[in-house]
Design a protein around this motif. Structure first.
Motif, PDB file in Angstrom:
ATOM      1  N   GLU A  31       0.819  -1.205   0.000  1.00 42.30           N
ATOM      2  CA  GLU A  31       0.000   0.000   0.000  1.00 42.30           C
ATOM      3  C   GLU A  31       0.860   1.265   0.000  1.00 42.30           C
ATOM      4  N   LEU A  75      -5.583   3.537   1.767  1.00 44.59           N
ATOM      5  CA  LEU A  75      -5.706   2.260   1.075  1.00 44.59           C
ATOM      6  C   LEU A  75      -6.038   1.176   2.085  1.00 44.59           C
ATOM      7  N   THR A  76      -7.110   0.434   1.802  1.00 42.55           N
ATOM      8  CA  THR A  76      -7.584  -0.604   2.704  1.00 42.55           C
ATOM      9  C   THR A  76      -7.783  -1.896   1.933  1.00 42.55           C
ATOM     10  N   GLN A  77      -7.257  -2.991   2.466  1.00 39.31           N
ATOM     11  CA  GLN A  77      -7.483  -4.282   1.819  1.00 39.31           C
ATOM     12  C   GLN A  77      -8.927  -4.707   2.038  1.00 39.31           C
ATOM     13  N   LEU A 119      -8.538  -4.102  -3.183  1.00 45.58           N
ATOM     14  CA  LEU A 119      -8.104  -2.954  -2.396  1.00 45.58           C
ATOM     15  C   LEU A 119      -9.091  -1.816  -2.604  1.00 45.58           C
ATOM     16  N   ALA A 129      -9.512   2.183  -2.347  1.00 44.45           N
ATOM     17  CA  ALA A 129      -8.729   3.418  -2.290  1.00 44.45           C
ATOM     18  C   ALA A 129      -9.674   4.578  -2.033  1.00 44.45           C
TER      19      ALA A 129
END
Length: 145
Positions: A32, A94-96, A101, A103
């Motif tokens: 990320e 940014l997050t899984q 992902l 954004a």
């Protein structure tokens, strides 16, 4: 939040000379952070974004087949927003998520920013790299300007 302004040695980006195109290399300890540096590097290649505050937030979820697809798709979103809305991301979260992902792109208007180079028009597949290296993640990408 992934911040492109991390400490020296943790992550960063640079432009690399390339005939008639823009080439950006980025690195970071996490996937990320490397992505955030790549986006920041592209934006800084053609605009002076220092001290720029975001004016709106846009969310994009990317479900790539490969890490290279993730990098390409995120940068294509940058080019799309630049062309259609006249804005660029100046901050990112940014997050899984399952299979991809998310954004959160914190956008700024391009019009008042000082222009320092040619704006990107498209992301190419030529020598596109995004992978884990011995000291974290690295990527390099070429964009048509």
């Amino acid at each position: 939040m992934v911040s492109p302004g991390s400490a020296e040695g943790r992550g960063g980006h640079r432009t690399v000379p390339h005939t008639a195109d823009l080439r950006v290399e980025a690195w970071g300890p996490t996937r990320e952070e490397c992505l955030a540096h790549a986006v920041r590097g592209v934006c800084e290649s053609f605009l002076d974004v220092r001290g720029t505050a975001p004016v709106r937030k846009r969310e994009v979820t990317v479900r790539p087949e490969t890490d290279e697809d993730l990098l390409r798709t995120l940068l294509e979103e940058l080019v799309y927003r630049l062309d259609t809305d006249g804005e660029i991301p100046v901050q990112m979260t940014l997050t899984q998520v399952p299979g991809g992902l998310r954004a959160a792109l914190h956008m700024a208007e391009v019009a008042p920013l000082p222009v320092t180079g040619a704006a990107p028009k498209a992301v190419t597949l030529h020598e596109l790299v995004f992978r884990r290296g011995p000291h974290g993640w690295i990527c390099s990408v070429t964009l048509d300007v």
